[in-house]
Design an enzyme around this catalytic site. Structure first.
Site, PDB file in Angstrom:
ATOM      1  N   GLU A 197     -13.178   0.767  12.934  1.00  0.00           N
ATOM      2  CA  GLU A 197     -13.282   2.217  13.126  1.00  0.00           C
ATOM      3  C   GLU A 197     -14.702   2.666  13.476  1.00  0.00           C
ATOM      4  OE1 GLU A 197     -11.637   4.481   9.939  1.00  0.00           O
ATOM      5  OE2 GLU A 197     -12.071   6.385  10.914  1.00  0.00           O
ATOM      6  N   ARG A 228      -5.208  -5.298  -5.102  1.00  0.00           N
ATOM      7  CA  ARG A 228      -4.074  -4.407  -5.334  1.00  0.00           C
ATOM      8  C   ARG A 228      -2.958  -4.627  -4.302  1.00  0.00           C
ATOM      9  NH1 ARG A 228      -0.421  -2.319  -6.477  1.00  0.00           N
ATOM     10  NH2 ARG A 228       0.110  -0.262  -7.284  1.00  0.00           N
ATOM     11  N   LEU A 232      -1.523   5.891  -4.906  1.00  0.00           N
ATOM     12  CA  LEU A 232      -2.298   6.115  -3.682  1.00  0.00           C
ATOM     13  C   LEU A 232      -1.597   7.133  -2.781  1.00  0.00           C
ATOM     14  CD1 LEU A 232      -4.825   4.836  -2.031  1.00  0.00           C
ATOM     15  CD2 LEU A 232      -3.056   3.676  -0.715  1.00  0.00           C
ATOM     16  N   ASP A 269     -17.652  -5.606   4.442  1.00  0.00           N
ATOM     17  CA  ASP A 269     -17.050  -5.184   5.701  1.00  0.00           C
ATOM     18  C   ASP A 269     -15.536  -5.192   5.611  1.00  0.00           C
ATOM     19  OD1 ASP A 269     -18.950  -4.442   7.639  1.00  0.00           O
ATOM     20  OD2 ASP A 269     -19.654  -6.522   7.731  1.00  0.00           O
ATOM     21  N   LEU A 302       0.839  -1.211   0.000  1.00  0.00           N
ATOM     22  CA  LEU A 302       0.000   0.000   0.000  1.00  0.00           C
ATOM     23  C   LEU A 302       0.878   1.267   0.000  1.00  0.00           C
ATOM     24  CD1 LEU A 302      -3.253   0.189   2.024  1.00  0.00           C
ATOM     25  CD2 LEU A 302      -1.721   2.116   2.097  1.00  0.00           C
TER      26      LEU A 302
END
Ligand SMILES: C=CC1=C(C)c2cc3[nH]c(cc4nc(cc5[nH]c(cc1n2)c(C)c5CCC(=O)O)C(CCC(=O)O)=C4C)c(C)c3C=C
Ligand code: FES
Ligand SMILES: [Fe+2]
Length: 427
Positions: free
Chosen positions: A350, A153, A86, A343, A80
């Site tokens: 959070e 990804r 991103l 989910d 990530l």
């Protein structure tokens, strides 16, 4: 609450400073308009077998993925933070990315262990895709069999693994075959769907491109088309609306109309918003369509969650919003996750374990995520069926890059997926 990381987003992300690419000339715009017709009919003919079937058709669900076990958290975060689409960290990304990931791992591992030891996104994605393919086989026998694939990804099964599986299953390798890249983000962001498409394009070039074929002209025979966004599809809207109605029914009838609906979506850095990213307006379009379906019977707001790091992000934040309304005595609130279809840590940890727990009030609840909801799975099949019938390579909207985009990856990817006849439309 906000996830506050130990890292800073780079300066150009903070300021949104960008230089604009060459402006299209009027003649190129006219050419675009002429080519527009081509887009809807641009899927080349697919080989038919003796029975008249154009199948098999590979249905590839693209999403970010998540760690299925806590042991996978560091690899997930490393990928990530290595993703320049991103989190652009510049030339030093390959070195800084893993460092940030390592420092963040134990905190995020704890969150995944608190939601049962891992992200359920793989389980739900595989289930949704398999069930959708079964429906499609009945709805569209001419393109059957529809074969389910998942391409994540940042976690297994990665895009590369999925592509190798496609080739092993007899797609490509000079034999052709049709594959649909179906984003599982209903609303398009260059940091989510855009990143997944860039990755798919990269692996397509590596595994099927000219170089992979020894420089021969037999480059890439899989015929790709893309479902790149579906923010206001009626089936999606219906599935969200039914989940909200189910949660509204848990309040006493006389109080039901006073419940405030708080739609919550993952936030974006303001630098991405200011670059012209389509996600905020598409999320707002989903919210409006759902409220229309619910006849605007409840007051509502759209708020944004899960910001990472100290730079400016799109607000108002979900956690602040809940606190403010509860402080004002509005203690009947339904949180509605509106930008993700199953989910994940952002809902189960959070929202449920932080925001709702901190509100400490029985009137603060959450609408269920779409997960295995049959109304939602039918919606996925309808979206795919409409795409197969239309014969579009991608949406017209996908050919327009963000005003502030300077990425060669975006340009190349969009030209590829728009197809050679439509590549000149990409601006
Ligand atoms: C539509 C959904 C999402 C958008 C838009 C999005 C943008 C975005 N995210 C980060 C950084 C992180 N996201 C992380 C986890 C995460 N993000 C989403 C969705 C969107 N992100 C989900 C569903 C998840 C959880 C995955 C799961 O549990 O299955 C993380 C990792 C967690 C953490 O370290 O806090 C980061 C980091 C940025 C920078 C960004 C926009 C540019
Ligand atoms: S950043 Fe949006 S198209 Fe490149
Ligand atoms: Fe995220």
């Amino acid at each position: 609450m906000a996830f506050r990381g130990p890292f800073t987003i780079p300066r150009q992300l903070l300021t949104g400073a960008t230089s604009f690419g060459a402006r299209p000339t009027i003649s190129s715009r006219l050419r675009c308009m002429t080519d527009r017709q081509g887009l809807a009919t641009a899927v080349p003919p697919v080989t038919q077998d003796a029975t008249g079937s154009k199948g098999p058709t590979a249905m590839v669900f693209m999403n970010m993925g998540g760690p299925s076990t806590t042991n996978e958290v560091e690899d997930f975060l490393s990928r990530l933070f290595a993703d320049g689409d991103l989190i652009p960290l510049g030339r030093l990304q390959p070195y800084i990315g893993p460092l940030i990931a390592r420092r963040r791992t134990s905190k995020i591992q704890k969150q995944y262990s608190d939601i049962g030891g891992g992200s359920p996104i793989r389980k739900w994605s595989e289930h949704q895709c398999e069930e959708m393919c079964k429906l499609l086989d009945k709805m569209s026998p001419e393109t059957a069999p529809h074969k389910p694939y998942v391409a994540f990804r940042y976690a297994a099964p990665l895009t590369e693994t999925m592509y190798q599986q496609l080739l092993a299953d007899g797609f490509g390798n000079g034999k052709g075959g049709r594959a649909i890249a179906f984003t599982q983000y209903p609303q398009y962001s260059c940091s989510t769907t855009g990143s997944s498409l860039n990755e798919l394009w990269k692996w397509r070039n590596r595994l099927e491109g000219k170089r992979a074929n020894g420089g021969s002209e037999k480059e890439g025979t899989i015929q790709w088309s893309v479902i790149d966004r579906w923010p206001t599809h009626s089936g999606l809207v219906e599935a969200f609306a039914q989940n909200i109605e189910a949660q509204l029914k848990t309040y006493p009838e006389e109080k039901r109309d006073q419940v405030v609906l708080l739609f919550s979506a993952h936030s974006l850095p303001m630098s991405v918003v200011n670059r012209g990213d389509p996600y905020p307006s598409e999320v707002a379009a989903t919210v409006h369509a759902v409220m229309q379906r619910l006849k605007f019977q409840n007051p509502y707001r759209l708020c944004w969650q899960s910001q990472v790091g100290p730079s400016a992000w799109l607000g108002a934040q979900t956690s602040d919003t809940v606190q403010e309304y509860v402080k004002r005595g509005q203690t009947d609130l339904i949180l509605v996750p509106i930008a993700f279809t199953s989910d994940h840590i952002e809902t189960l940890y959070e929202l449920d374990q932080e925001v709702i727990h901190e509100a400490n009030n029985p009137g603060v609840k959450r609408a269920e995520s779409l997960n295995g909801n049959p109304v939602f799975i039918k919606a996925l099949a309808d979206i795919a069926h409409e795409h197969l019938q239309k014969g579009e390579l991608c949406s017209r909207q996908m050919t327009l890059r963000c005003q502030g985009c300077t990425s060669e990856r975006c340009l190349g990817q969009k030209k590829f997926f728009a197809g050679p006849e439509n590549a000149s439309m990409v601006i």
